[in-house]
Design a protein around this motif. Structure first.
Motif: not given
Length: 218
Positions: A166-183
């Motif tokens: 990953f170019r980002l930390s797993p923590e940030k990727v996890a946050a992005a994944f949740l944001a996409l799911l919620f949207t």
């Protein structure tokens, strides 16, 4: 057990569900419900707490094998999170639509016993049953933040084996994944196929590869 049996009935009938319906579905006497909960409102509050709680989905996320390919892990996580959020929305939405507010009965109604009647009295020598978990207990003010943090941490563990990719930390990727799911879940019903929300596979592809074609593939 009572809450688990009550959840699908609450999702179907909202606050109009009766304790006699729940008792029949659970195969118990109606009085047993009132030995676990002081009234129907307390049972409905426990159903809300169970629906919004993350224990079940966290167990599902923890059961996903880290030996699976990254995309497969994320697909299983998306399925588990989607089911959790749909159940939460269905239960809370049904109660909200029928006028139930946490800690109080339907608008214009009392907060007495199960179906508008006082709770059945206990026998003199009858010991009360232990209450169901979270019966009538309001969540702490920061429970939403705690739940989101727990979900993000669980997803971070799923992503950890691929940290170097990953170019980002797993923590940030996890946050992005949740944001996409919620949207995705909050997207209104599409007027056409072109307006349809991302499928889980498309969502994962965007998360892992963005929206641009690979160089030279255009």
């Amino acid at each position: 057990m009572i809450v688990a049996v009550a959840l699908p009935l609450v999702a179907e009938y909202g606050a109009a569900v009766t304790t006699s319906q729940i008792a029949r579905a659970a195969g118990i006497g109606e009085g047993t419900i009132f030995r676990a909960f002081k009234d129907k409102d307390a049972l409905l509050d426990a159903c809300v707490a169970e629906a919004v709680g993350t224990d079940h989905v966290l167990r599902e996320l923890a059961s996903i094998s880290l030996d699976e390919p990254l995309a497969a892990r994320l697909a299983e996580a998306a399925e588990a999170l989607h089911a959790h959020m749909e159940r939460m929305g269905t239960v809370v939405g049904a109660l909200h639509a029928s006028g139930h507010r946490r800690g109080r009965g339907p608008v214009g109604g009392g907060s007495g016993g199960g179906d508008g009647e006082a709770s059945p009295p206990r026998g003199r020598d009858e010991e009360p049953s232990p209450p169901d978990s979270r019966a009538g207990e309001a969540p702490p003010p920061d429970s939403r933040t705690q739940s989101l943090t727990a979900l993000r941490n669980a997803l971070t563990e799923l992503l950890e084996p691929d940290r170097a990719a990953f170019r980002l930390s797993p923590e940030k990727v996890a946050a992005a994944f949740l944001a996409l799911l919620f949207t995705r879940l909050q997207t209104p019903a599409p007027a056409s196929a072109a307006d349809a929300p991302l499928t889980p596979d498309e969502l994962i592809a965007v998360l892992l590869h963005g929206t641009l074609n690979a160089p030279g593939s255009a």
